[in-house]
Scaffold this active site. Structure first.
Site, short mmCIF file in Angstrom:
data_model
loop_
_atom_site.label_atom_id
_atom_site.label_comp_id
_atom_site.label_asym_id
_atom_site.label_seq_id
_atom_site.Cartn_x
_atom_site.Cartn_y
_atom_site.Cartn_z
N HIS A 42 0.76 -1.25 0.00
CA HIS A 42 0.00 0.00 0.00
C HIS A 42 0.79 1.30 0.00
O HIS A 42 0.19 2.37 -0.09
CB HIS A 42 -0.96 0.01 1.20
N HIS A 155 -3.07 -2.65 8.20
CA HIS A 155 -4.21 -2.95 7.31
C HIS A 155 -4.80 -1.65 6.79
O HIS A 155 -5.06 -0.73 7.56
CB HIS A 155 -5.27 -3.73 8.11
#
Length: 160
Positions: A42, A155
């Site tokens: 990410h 996350h």
């Protein structure tokens, strides 16, 4: 009645086996901590086009990931978001360790456009650039993570 019971037990075993396989497809590679895997998936200040950027992720997963978002910011900036007020995670409502960014960041969202690809080298993605807030779940660092950050992102829950 015995054949039905036997058949239903086989179906249950097959279902459980498939769930185990599917679960393992979403698991992080064991050589990475959760924070390291978060960064690989990410964080990218200047991601190339999605089809190229996703190759590194897909090579670890051995399949085409359906979608992914790259935040065009630094790991340190995301760590700072971990210091914002804790909220319930919008997409994983069982978690209370999420934190929302205070500022929109540039990002690149990737959507798989050929889900039937049989080989990971054939995964093709559509690029959707944007600028959004994001919500991350954070946890205490793993002993294998740098001691520089005691709490780390693990996350990407959503972008807003």
């Amino acid at each position: 009645m015995v054949p039905k019971l036997f058949t239903s037990q086989i179906c249950l075993l097959l279902l459980l086996g498939l769930m185990g396989v599917e679960g393992s497809l979403h698991a992080r590679p064991p050589q990475f901590t959760r924070a390291q895997w978060f960064a690989i998936q990410h964080i990218s200040l200047n991601p190339p086009r999605c089809t190229i950027a996703m190759r590194a992720i897909n090579n670890y997963r051995w399949r085409c990931k359906n979608q992914n978002t790259f935040l065009r910011t630094t790991f340190a900036n995301v760590v700072n978001v971990c210091g914002n007020q804790s909220i319930r995670c919008p997409h994983n409502r069982t978690l209370n360790n999420c934190h929302r960014s205070r500022f929109r960041v540039p990002l690149l969202h990737c959507d798989l456009i050929n889900p039937g690809a049989q080989n990971i080298s054939n995964c093709t993605y559509a690029d959707r650039p944007g600028r959004r807030f994001y919500v991350v779940a954070c946890d205490n660092r793993d002993p294998r993570d740098s001691p520089r950050y005691p709490v780390v992102p693990v996350h990407l829950d959503t972008t807003i």
